[in-house]
Motif scaffolding. Structure first.
Motif, short mmCIF file in Angstrom:
data_model
loop_
_atom_site.label_atom_id
_atom_site.label_comp_id
_atom_site.label_asym_id
_atom_site.label_seq_id
_atom_site.Cartn_x
_atom_site.Cartn_y
_atom_site.Cartn_z
N THR A 1 0.93 -1.06 -0.36
CA THR A 1 -0.32 -0.24 -0.35
C THR A 1 0.45 0.91 -0.07
OG1 THR A 1 -0.10 0.13 2.72
CG2 THR A 1 -1.82 -1.07 1.06
N HIS A 2 2.24 1.10 0.62
CA HIS A 2 3.41 2.06 0.52
C HIS A 2 4.64 2.02 0.25
CE1 HIS A 2 0.14 4.27 3.18
NE2 HIS A 2 0.61 3.68 3.56
N ASP A 3 5.04 2.30 -0.68
CA ASP A 3 6.61 1.85 -2.07
C ASP A 3 7.17 1.66 -0.69
OD1 ASP A 3 8.51 1.70 -3.55
OD2 ASP A 3 9.60 3.67 -3.50
N GLN A 4 8.37 0.83 -0.48
CA GLN A 4 8.85 -0.24 0.59
C GLN A 4 8.00 -0.24 1.08
OE1 GLN A 4 12.20 -1.26 -1.43
NE2 GLN A 4 11.87 -0.08 -3.07
N GLU A 5 7.30 -0.65 2.17
CA GLU A 5 7.11 -1.30 3.02
C GLU A 5 7.11 -3.05 3.24
OE1 GLU A 5 2.55 -1.20 4.41
OE2 GLU A 5 2.56 -1.70 2.00
N ASN A 6 7.30 -3.32 4.71
CA ASN A 6 7.64 -4.53 4.88
C ASN A 6 6.12 -5.78 4.42
OD1 ASN A 6 10.26 -4.46 4.81
ND2 ASN A 6 9.54 -3.03 7.53
N TYR B 1 7.57 -16.03 11.69
CA TYR B 1 6.78 -15.92 12.60
C TYR B 1 7.65 -16.93 13.02
CZ TYR B 1 3.42 -11.91 12.02
OH TYR B 1 3.18 -11.08 12.37
N ASP B 2 7.24 -17.20 14.56
CA ASP B 2 8.43 -18.72 15.02
C ASP B 2 6.89 -19.24 15.20
OD1 ASP B 2 7.18 -17.47 17.50
OD2 ASP B 2 9.27 -17.31 18.96
N LYS B 3 7.01 -20.46 15.74
CA LYS B 3 6.06 -21.49 16.57
C LYS B 3 4.92 -21.25 16.97
CE LYS B 3 7.44 -25.28 13.93
NZ LYS B 3 7.43 -26.90 13.64
N LYS B 4 5.04 -19.72 18.42
CA LYS B 4 4.65 -19.08 19.45
C LYS B 4 3.74 -18.24 18.94
CE LYS B 4 7.49 -21.29 23.46
NZ LYS B 4 8.65 -20.76 24.49
N GLY B 5 3.94 -17.57 17.73
CA GLY B 5 3.15 -16.87 17.24
C GLY B 5 4.31 -15.32 17.21
N ASN B 6 5.40 -15.32 17.53
CA ASN B 6 6.24 -14.26 17.77
C ASN B 6 7.45 -13.57 16.50
OD1 ASN B 6 6.43 -13.94 21.01
ND2 ASN B 6 7.74 -15.55 20.59
N LEU B 7 6.60 -12.20 16.11
CA LEU B 7 7.69 -11.94 14.59
C LEU B 7 9.25 -11.64 15.04
CD1 LEU B 7 6.82 -10.91 12.18
CD2 LEU B 7 6.57 -8.53 13.52
N LEU B 8 10.26 -12.74 14.32
CA LEU B 8 11.65 -12.99 15.15
C LEU B 8 11.82 -11.62 13.76
CD1 LEU B 8 11.32 -16.39 13.90
CD2 LEU B 8 11.68 -14.80 16.45
N LYS B 9 11.60 -11.51 12.13
CA LYS B 9 12.05 -10.32 11.86
C LYS B 9 11.08 -9.56 10.34
CE LYS B 9 15.63 -12.86 10.45
NZ LYS B 9 16.64 -13.76 10.75
N GLU B 10 11.28 -8.64 9.75
CA GLU B 10 10.05 -8.94 9.00
C GLU B 10 11.07 -7.89 7.50
OE1 GLU B 10 7.76 -5.33 9.43
OE2 GLU B 10 7.86 -6.03 11.35
N ASN C 1 6.02 -5.60 -4.48
CA ASN C 1 4.85 -5.43 -5.29
C ASN C 1 4.55 -6.57 -5.74
OD1 ASN C 1 1.95 -4.01 -4.12
ND2 ASN C 1 1.88 -3.69 -6.70
N GLY C 2 3.28 -7.12 -5.74
CA GLY C 2 2.46 -7.82 -6.83
C GLY C 2 3.16 -9.47 -6.87
N VAL C 3 3.53 -10.15 -5.34
CA VAL C 3 3.40 -11.13 -5.57
C VAL C 3 2.26 -12.59 -5.36
CG1 VAL C 3 4.26 -12.99 -3.53
CG2 VAL C 3 5.31 -10.75 -3.28
N ASN C 4 2.90 -12.81 -6.57
CA ASN C 4 1.91 -13.98 -7.26
C ASN C 4 1.88 -15.63 -6.81
OD1 ASN C 4 -0.36 -14.53 -9.05
ND2 ASN C 4 0.76 -15.35 -9.27
N THR C 5 3.10 -16.03 -6.07
CA THR C 5 3.60 -17.13 -5.64
C THR C 5 5.13 -17.49 -5.25
OG1 THR C 5 3.71 -19.41 -6.95
CG2 THR C 5 5.04 -17.61 -8.26
#
Length: 283
Positions: free
Chosen positions: A88-93, A98-107, A112-116
């Protein structure tokens, strides 16, 4: 075109598939099944997602809370890679681990336009882009296929060299990426310059080959010995012999001889699965 039967066996019944519309169903590095669905959305943030991980017949469930929509799920090392397909904004993450406990490890940002998306055995992230990403002003996906390491650094972005130096058809919309058993990368895409090319990037030798598939409407690709199979969004399975270029269409049946109609297919390497309602089948 010749037509043959392909017999599918009932593999597993996933109760969640009868209750929720899956966002992503795919295979991990060990041919384990990964399912992502949205469990709760209060018309705002955050979103509560559920992951179903089926590994060697054992089913586990995990939760991830995210601040944006997610569209793709892959296993990376022992963690989960989740990707939002658009910016939605240029260069945003828009890629999150995530680990299996739901913790965000990195981003990090994958454009844009990831299809696969597929993660290979070296935990490298191969992303194929839609026309929206290829012709987007951010330019990250402008070559059609890009590979990132697990930290988000680009390690392959050179498909344009194949186009310029070896006359490969340019990617205008990448429909499918597959990682073979030998870790080669296979692409199936639309190009205005050819009839739905299939490309093999040989990872260990830095060489590449391409063929015209002449098969449109494909959504997934699986590969075998001298064969590729294009799985279309109309439920067709078309096998292409890469040596003689002959095509064969397959019709899916169960072990009792009943014709199967699948809602969608998914696969990795030579492994293929089909989903009908809440039942997963494999040949």
């Amino acid at each position: 075109m010749n037509t043959d039967k392909l017999i599918f066996n009932k593999y597993y019944e996933i109760t969640e598939l009868s209750k929720y519309e899956p966002i992503s169903v795919d295979l991990g590095l060990k041919d384990d099944i990964l399912i992502l669905y949205l469990h709760e959305n209060t018309n705002g943030n955050p979103f509560l997602y559920k992951i179903v991980h089926l590994d060697n017949g054992e089913k586990r469930s995990y939760e991830v809370v995210a601040n944006k929509e997610l569209h793709f799920l892959q296993l990376i090392e022992d963690n989960y890679l989740l990707i939002c397909g658009y910016l939605t904004h240029d260069q945003e993450n828009n890629a999150f681990i995530y680990d299996k406990k739901g913790n965000l490890l990195k981003e990090f940002c994958v454009g844009n336009g990831v299809n696969t998306c597929k993660v290979d055995q070296d935990h490298h992230i191969w992303i194929g882009y839609s026309d929206e990403g290829i012709f987007h002003e951010s330019e990250i996906g402008s070559k059609g296929i890009v590979c990132f390491d697990k930290n988000g650094a680009i390690i392959y972005d050179a498909f344009d060299m194949l186009v310029e130096q070896r006359n490969f058809p340019p990617i205008d919309h990448c429909h499918a990426v597959n990682i073979s058993d030998s870790n080669d990368v296979w692409l199936y895409y639309y190009s205005a310059d050819a009839k739905y090319p299939i490309v093999q990037l040989k990872k260990n030798s830095n060489t590449a080959c391409w063929w015209e598939s002449n098969v449109s409407r494909g959504e997934n690709l699986v590969v075998g010995h001298n064969m590729v199979f294009v799985l279309t969004n109309e439920g067709d399975i078309v096998g292409i012999n890469l040596e003689n270029k002959k095509h064969k269409e397959y019709t899916a049946y169960d072990t009792q001889g009943n014709k199967l109609t699948f809602d969608y297919y998914f696969g990795r390497g030579s492994i293929l699965y089909g989903v009908s309602k809440n039942i997963i089948y494999n040949p």
